[in-house]
Design an enzyme around this catalytic site. Sequence first.
Site, PDB file in Angstrom:
ATOM      1  N   LYS A   1      89.119  51.372  44.748  1.00  0.00           N
ATOM      2  CA  LYS A   1      88.484  52.666  44.991  1.00  0.00           C
ATOM      3  C   LYS A   1      87.202  52.495  45.801  1.00  0.00           C
ATOM      4  CE  LYS A   1      88.356  57.162  44.249  1.00  0.00           C
ATOM      5  NZ  LYS A   1      88.039  57.691  42.907  1.00  0.00           N
TER       6      LYS A   1
ATOM      7  N   GLY B   1     105.386  51.003  46.793  1.00  0.00           N
ATOM      8  CA  GLY B   1     104.765  51.705  45.678  1.00  0.00           C
ATOM      9  C   GLY B   1     103.343  52.143  45.967  1.00  0.00           C
ATOM     10  N   VAL B   2     102.631  52.449  44.904  1.00  0.00           N
ATOM     11  CA  VAL B   2     101.273  52.972  45.028  1.00  0.00           C
ATOM     12  C   VAL B   2     100.359  51.973  45.737  1.00  0.00           C
ATOM     13  CG1 VAL B   2      99.241  53.718  43.744  1.00  0.00           C
ATOM     14  CG2 VAL B   2     101.515  54.453  43.010  1.00  0.00           C
ATOM     15  N   VAL B   3     100.375  50.719  45.310  1.00  0.00           N
ATOM     16  CA  VAL B   3      99.462  49.716  45.863  1.00  0.00           C
ATOM     17  C   VAL B   3      99.680  49.543  47.358  1.00  0.00           C
ATOM     18  CG1 VAL B   3      98.826  47.283  45.816  1.00  0.00           C
ATOM     19  CG2 VAL B   3      99.169  48.514  43.678  1.00  0.00           C
TER      20      VAL B   3
ATOM     21  N   GLY C   1     104.747  45.659  42.938  1.00  0.00           N
ATOM     22  CA  GLY C   1     104.927  45.991  41.534  1.00  0.00           C
ATOM     23  C   GLY C   1     104.372  44.945  40.583  1.00  0.00           C
TER      24      GLY C   1
ATOM     25  N   ASP D   1     100.016  49.181  30.583  1.00  0.00           N
ATOM     26  CA  ASP D   1     101.072  48.568  31.390  1.00  0.00           C
ATOM     27  C   ASP D   1     102.028  47.698  30.592  1.00  0.00           C
ATOM     28  OD1 ASP D   1      99.707  49.783  33.408  1.00  0.00           O
ATOM     29  OD2 ASP D   1      99.253  47.957  34.542  1.00  0.00           O
TER      30      ASP D   1
ATOM     31  N   HIS E   1      81.544  78.515  44.442  1.00  0.00           N
ATOM     32  CA  HIS E   1      81.981  78.918  45.781  1.00  0.00           C
ATOM     33  C   HIS E   1      80.953  78.469  46.810  1.00  0.00           C
ATOM     34  CE1 HIS E   1      83.872  81.306  48.926  1.00  0.00           C
ATOM     35  NE2 HIS E   1      82.655  81.723  49.253  1.00  0.00           N
TER      36      HIS E   1
END
Length: 471
Positions: A51, A182-184, A268, A309, A442
């Site tokens: 991140k 996949g995500v990675v 994975g 996991d 807003h």
Amino acid sequence: MSEHFDLAVIGSGPGGYRAAILGALRGLNVAIIEKADWGGCCLNRGCVPKKDWYHSAKLIAAQRHFAGRGIEGTLTASMDAAWEHQETVVATVQQSYVDYMKHLKISALQGAARFKDTHTLEITASDGSTQLIQARHSIIATGATAFVPEPFEAVDGKVLTSDMLFDSPPPKGKRVAVIGNGVVATEFAFIFAMLGKEVVWLSRSAALRKIPFSPQAMGALKTAFKEHGIEHRQGVGFESVDTAGDGVVITLKDGEKIQVDWVCLGTGRTPHTEGLGLEAVGVKLDRDGFVKRNDFLQTDAANIYAIGDVASPWMTANHALSDATVAVDNIISGNTRKQDGLQVPIVIYSAIEMARLGMDEDMAEDEELEPAVGFAAFETSPCALGQDDTAGFVRLIGDMDSGALLGGEIVGGEAGELIHLLSLAPDRETGLSWIAKGVFNHPARAEEVLNATETLASKWGLADQVFGFGQ
């Protein structure tokens, strides 16, 4: 004489750490056991450093709009410097983790844990010394390890798993192959490209095929990759990998040879259960190697729970954190709370942010529900327009009969933050009503969640169910 604890947690990743913290905050005497780095994979080799890099990647990507905003200049990125930055962030977070555990008087034990019986754990330190502890309940939170598929083999400086990527500075060289769908892999293809690498993204099948994002969401992702010049070659078969010379040569099934400087595998992970002594306590694994558990996250041994996991095919930190909350609740309450992994957010941090939870239309119909869709695009959002980031949308799925929030996805800027709005109601039956009665800032992207809710209610005749809740 062995120490006695109300709760022993094996593993200090996001799930294990949260379980220990929450247990202590709720009055339990807790021990947490870690054989490697405090914080587990997520902190040291996963979510947190990735991140950090993603934020840098977004800054680089945003410069395509600089000229129109009257900002002059060009940004360039150094992956080496980015690696050093994440190291600093990780060290800071790790120290805060350790300090907070000390503050809560959690016993942090360094070593590898093994069950001797259902209430006894043996902990072996790196010097070979051992100690026994007694625990009324235990939580297995040992995570997973990177999977290396054939014909690849992990080689320092040449073929790296995502774990290895954060163990030492990245190898030299500009041309990098990212392997996986996949995500990675989907995240690293974008991050690496923004950090100055020439990315060759290869996989056997389509990106994110196991995650039920809508065709609209996948279309937005494809468009975003194209805008950044990132190509994904899918349907690729791998024949051999040569690391003997300079760089790496990947030979495909059709004979094509691809030369790169190094390879990153995003292929994975496999649950880590080795050495835990599960057979001694009757804890079983399923056919895919995950620890078997019931809806309360309880294993075949009634006082032992499994989270994250090691037990969940979802394999996200979000699921580990949610599992931890459910497991601790059940230890304290006597198994009153079931886990629904589908209701935990999944977020992709890539060329466009993508987040979802709950059912899609097909899942709803399989349960004999009548799905209704509410939609709001960011292209007219004052906030998104002001940010030069109008790609994406909010897409909600409600039940035609009850007005329940069955699921939803958010695609675009800050999707990972906004998705939490869909999970805050106490149950899915009142989810849309909670959003409809909310008070929003807003201009804000969150307003599009409200707009999608109101559109759904109006379009499908659900005004009474959505707007009338609580009256």
